[in-house]
Design a protein around this motif. Structure first.
Motif, PDB file in Angstrom:
ATOM      1  N   UNK A   1      -0.603 -36.319  -1.874  1.00 40.02           N
ATOM      2  CA  UNK A   1      -1.820 -36.989  -2.332  1.00 40.02           C
ATOM      3  C   UNK A   1      -1.506 -38.063  -3.360  1.00 40.02           C
ATOM      4  N   UNK A   2      -0.556 -37.759  -4.251  1.00 41.30           N
ATOM      5  CA  UNK A   2      -0.168 -38.748  -5.257  1.00 41.30           C
ATOM      6  C   UNK A   2       0.484 -39.966  -4.619  1.00 41.30           C
ATOM      7  N   UNK A   3       1.116 -39.758  -3.442  1.00 41.71           N
ATOM      8  CA  UNK A   3       1.705 -40.875  -2.710  1.00 41.71           C
ATOM      9  C   UNK A   3       0.665 -41.662  -1.924  1.00 41.71           C
ATOM     10  N   UNK A   4      -0.584 -41.161  -1.914  1.00 42.74           N
ATOM     11  CA  UNK A   4      -1.667 -41.913  -1.296  1.00 42.74           C
ATOM     12  C   UNK A   4      -2.020 -41.511   0.111  1.00 42.74           C
ATOM     13  N   UNK A   5      -1.457 -40.414   0.640  1.00 44.86           N
ATOM     14  CA  UNK A   5      -1.786 -39.994   1.993  1.00 44.86           C
ATOM     15  C   UNK A   5      -3.171 -39.375   2.026  1.00 44.86           C
TER      16      UNK A   5
ATOM     17  N   UNK B   1      -6.152 -36.791   3.607  1.00 40.25           N
ATOM     18  CA  UNK B   1      -6.102 -35.362   3.925  1.00 40.25           C
ATOM     19  C   UNK B   1      -5.845 -35.064   5.405  1.00 40.25           C
ATOM     20  N   UNK B   2      -6.470 -35.792   6.354  1.00 38.61           N
ATOM     21  CA  UNK B   2      -6.154 -35.511   7.768  1.00 38.61           C
ATOM     22  C   UNK B   2      -4.667 -35.679   8.077  1.00 38.61           C
ATOM     23  N   UNK B   3      -4.044 -36.723   7.508  1.00 38.98           N
ATOM     24  CA  UNK B   3      -2.612 -36.928   7.735  1.00 38.98           C
ATOM     25  C   UNK B   3      -1.799 -35.816   7.078  1.00 38.98           C
ATOM     26  N   UNK B   4      -2.197 -35.431   5.871  1.00 38.47           N
ATOM     27  CA  UNK B   4      -1.486 -34.343   5.179  1.00 38.47           C
ATOM     28  C   UNK B   4      -1.548 -33.059   5.997  1.00 38.47           C
ATOM     29  N   UNK B   5      -2.700 -32.775   6.569  1.00 34.53           N
ATOM     30  CA  UNK B   5      -2.826 -31.551   7.371  1.00 34.53           C
ATOM     31  C   UNK B   5      -1.889 -31.590   8.569  1.00 34.53           C
ATOM     32  N   UNK B   6      -1.788 -32.765   9.212  1.00 39.26           N
ATOM     33  CA  UNK B   6      -0.885 -32.874  10.360  1.00 39.26           C
ATOM     34  C   UNK B   6       0.567 -32.694   9.942  1.00 39.26           C
ATOM     35  N   UNK B   7       0.912 -33.214   8.763  1.00 40.08           N
ATOM     36  CA  UNK B   7       2.278 -33.038   8.265  1.00 40.08           C
ATOM     37  C   UNK B   7       2.541 -31.563   7.965  1.00 40.08           C
ATOM     38  N   UNK B   8       1.584 -30.924   7.310  1.00 42.00           N
ATOM     39  CA  UNK B   8       1.761 -29.516   6.951  1.00 42.00           C
ATOM     40  C   UNK B   8       1.839 -28.624   8.191  1.00 42.00           C
ATOM     41  N   UNK B   9       1.101 -29.018   9.223  1.00 42.88           N
ATOM     42  CA  UNK B   9       1.123 -28.234  10.468  1.00 42.88           C
ATOM     43  C   UNK B   9       2.238 -28.688  11.403  1.00 42.88           C
ATOM     44  N   UNK B  10       3.065 -29.616  10.928  1.00 41.41           N
ATOM     45  CA  UNK B  10       4.215 -30.143  11.675  1.00 41.41           C
ATOM     46  C   UNK B  10       3.813 -30.861  12.966  1.00 41.41           C
ATOM     47  N   UNK B  11       2.582 -31.366  12.998  1.00 41.68           N
ATOM     48  CA  UNK B  11       2.172 -32.205  14.115  1.00 41.68           C
ATOM     49  C   UNK B  11       2.773 -33.605  13.978  1.00 41.68           C
ATOM     50  N   UNK B  12       3.064 -34.004  12.740  1.00 40.47           N
ATOM     51  CA  UNK B  12       3.730 -35.271  12.437  1.00 40.47           C
ATOM     52  C   UNK B  12       4.927 -34.983  11.547  1.00 40.47           C
ATOM     53  N   UNK B  13       6.029 -35.716  11.797  1.00 38.30           N
ATOM     54  CA  UNK B  13       7.173 -35.560  10.898  1.00 38.30           C
ATOM     55  C   UNK B  13       6.923 -36.396   9.644  1.00 38.30           C
ATOM     56  N   UNK B  14       7.328 -35.857   8.518  1.00 35.89           N
ATOM     57  CA  UNK B  14       7.074 -36.584   7.277  1.00 35.89           C
ATOM     58  C   UNK B  14       7.793 -37.933   7.223  1.00 35.89           C
ATOM     59  N   UNK B  15       9.043 -38.059   7.720  1.00 35.60           N
ATOM     60  CA  UNK B  15       9.680 -39.390   7.706  1.00 35.60           C
ATOM     61  C   UNK B  15       8.866 -40.445   8.458  1.00 35.60           C
ATOM     62  N   UNK B  16       8.251 -40.047   9.596  1.00 38.11           N
ATOM     63  CA  UNK B  16       7.426 -41.000  10.342  1.00 38.11           C
ATOM     64  C   UNK B  16       6.198 -41.404   9.528  1.00 38.11           C
ATOM     65  N   UNK B  17       5.590 -40.397   8.903  1.00 34.24           N
ATOM     66  CA  UNK B  17       4.415 -40.678   8.081  1.00 34.24           C
ATOM     67  C   UNK B  17       4.794 -41.565   6.894  1.00 34.24           C
ATOM     68  N   UNK B  18       5.926 -41.253   6.285  1.00 32.97           N
ATOM     69  CA  UNK B  18       6.368 -42.036   5.124  1.00 32.97           C
ATOM     70  C   UNK B  18       6.613 -43.489   5.514  1.00 32.97           C
TER      71      UNK B  18
END
Length: 328
Positions: A60-64, A66-83
């Motif tokens: 959240x501090x990085x500006x993501x 909540x929907x994107x954070x949930x996908x990252x936490x559920x491993x639907x998206x890889x964090x490097x791709x999101x970053x």
């Protein structure tokens, strides 16, 4: 050894530094679900939940969002791709903020009207293709029909601004001022006249010898005279003026007479247009080049030296009679 300790939502809040309300919000959104519930139905969390909350706070501090954070936490998206995607979005935002800051700074410094502010804002937001088109139109107006001369290809390149992808505020401000200047009809007409004069000199020098621009010769000859304080009207200036006029006479293939000296003075006055020097200064800022050498003092010295001598020579010719005056 596995730690099966469970924490109440209040205890978890104290461990993570988040509020109970925030933890409950993340739980309700399924981002950090409770591990279990107490017999009374209260939420309980294990250490993994605490770690997930720490990660959510970081994202959240990085500006993501909540929907994107949930996908990252559920491993639907890889964090490097999101970053990577987020970094690209931030780059666009930073560029936009730089443009806004540059326009506002320019408005503050120049005391611009609302109409001028609107123009500056539009110029600052032009795409790369639009910027190229705007400058291309200026260069076509100035050099159109003259670019057959080899010298003009280099001149046009040297007058082309290239705003970087991530410009500094000063570069954006310089670009806006340069773009405004390039649209000034009077400036275009003056630069066109300078280009036409240069074209004539280059065409004649093909058969008469030296091809060096007279402005460069003036800089090299007059600079040292200025440095030691030679008065342009003094006899010490005579050999310097003679060198300049001899060079110009060779370029044009005509005698060094009073008309040639008047023509040279007029030529140097046009080159000494302060708007031309300002364009080159702004161009250097936009392109990240070293600041250009200011040549106004050498041009002013040369024009004064030439005017003094043409006035003196003209008066002497009138005293001798019309048959003795130089003919250009």
């Amino acid at each position: 050894m596995h730690d099966d300790t469970l924490y109440s939502i209040g205890e978890l809040a104290r461990r993570t530094g988040l509020t109970v309300k925030t933890i409950r919000f993340y739980s309700d959104r399924g981002i950090v679900a409770p591990t279990d519930r107490s017999p009374a139905g209260y939420r309980l969390y294990d250490k993994d939940a605490a770690a997930r909350l720490d990660l959510v706070r970081t994202l959240r501090e990085l500006g993501l969002d909540l929907p994107t954070i949930r996908k990252v936490m559920d491993r639907e998206l890889s964090f490097p791709e999101v970053a990577a995607a987020h970094a690209e979005a931030l780059a666009v935002q930073i560029s936009t903020l730089r443009l806004r800051r540059a326009v506002l700074t320019a408005v503050a410094n120049r005391g611009s009207t609302l109409e001028e502010t609107d123009i500056m804002h539009k110029l600052a937001q032009l795409s790369e293709d639009e910027r190229r088109s705007l400058i291309g139109d200026f260069l076509d107006a100035v050099f159109g029909g003259l670019d057959a001369a080899p010298v003009f290809a280099g001149v046009m390149r040297s007058m082309t601004p290239e705003l970087p992808d991530t410009p500094e505020a000063e570069q954006v401000q310089a670009w806006v001022e340069l773009a405004e200047l390039s649209q000034d009809p009077d400036f275009r007409a003056d630069v066109r006249r300078m280009a036409e004069d240069l074209a004539v000199e280059q065409a004649r020098s093909d058969t008469t010898g030296p091809r060096r621009d007279i402005a460069a010769t003036v800089r090299d000859q007059v600079g040292p005279a200025l440095a030691v304080g030679i008065d342009p009207a003094s006899p010490q200036a005579d050999p310097i003026v003679a060198t300049l006029t001899d060079h110009y006479a060779q370029i044009l293939g005509r005698p060094d007479d009073i008309e040639l000296r008047r023509r040279l003075a007029t030529r140097l006055e046009s080159v000494n247009d302060p708007r031309r020097e300002r364009y080159l200064q702004l161009l250097a800022v936009v392109n990240g080049w070293p600041a250009p050498e200011g040549l106004a003092p050498v041009f002013e010295w040369s024009v004064q030296a030439l005017r003094v001598r043409t006035q003196h020579d003209g008066a002497a010719a009138r005293r001798r009679g019309p048959d003795s005056a130089g003919v250009g």
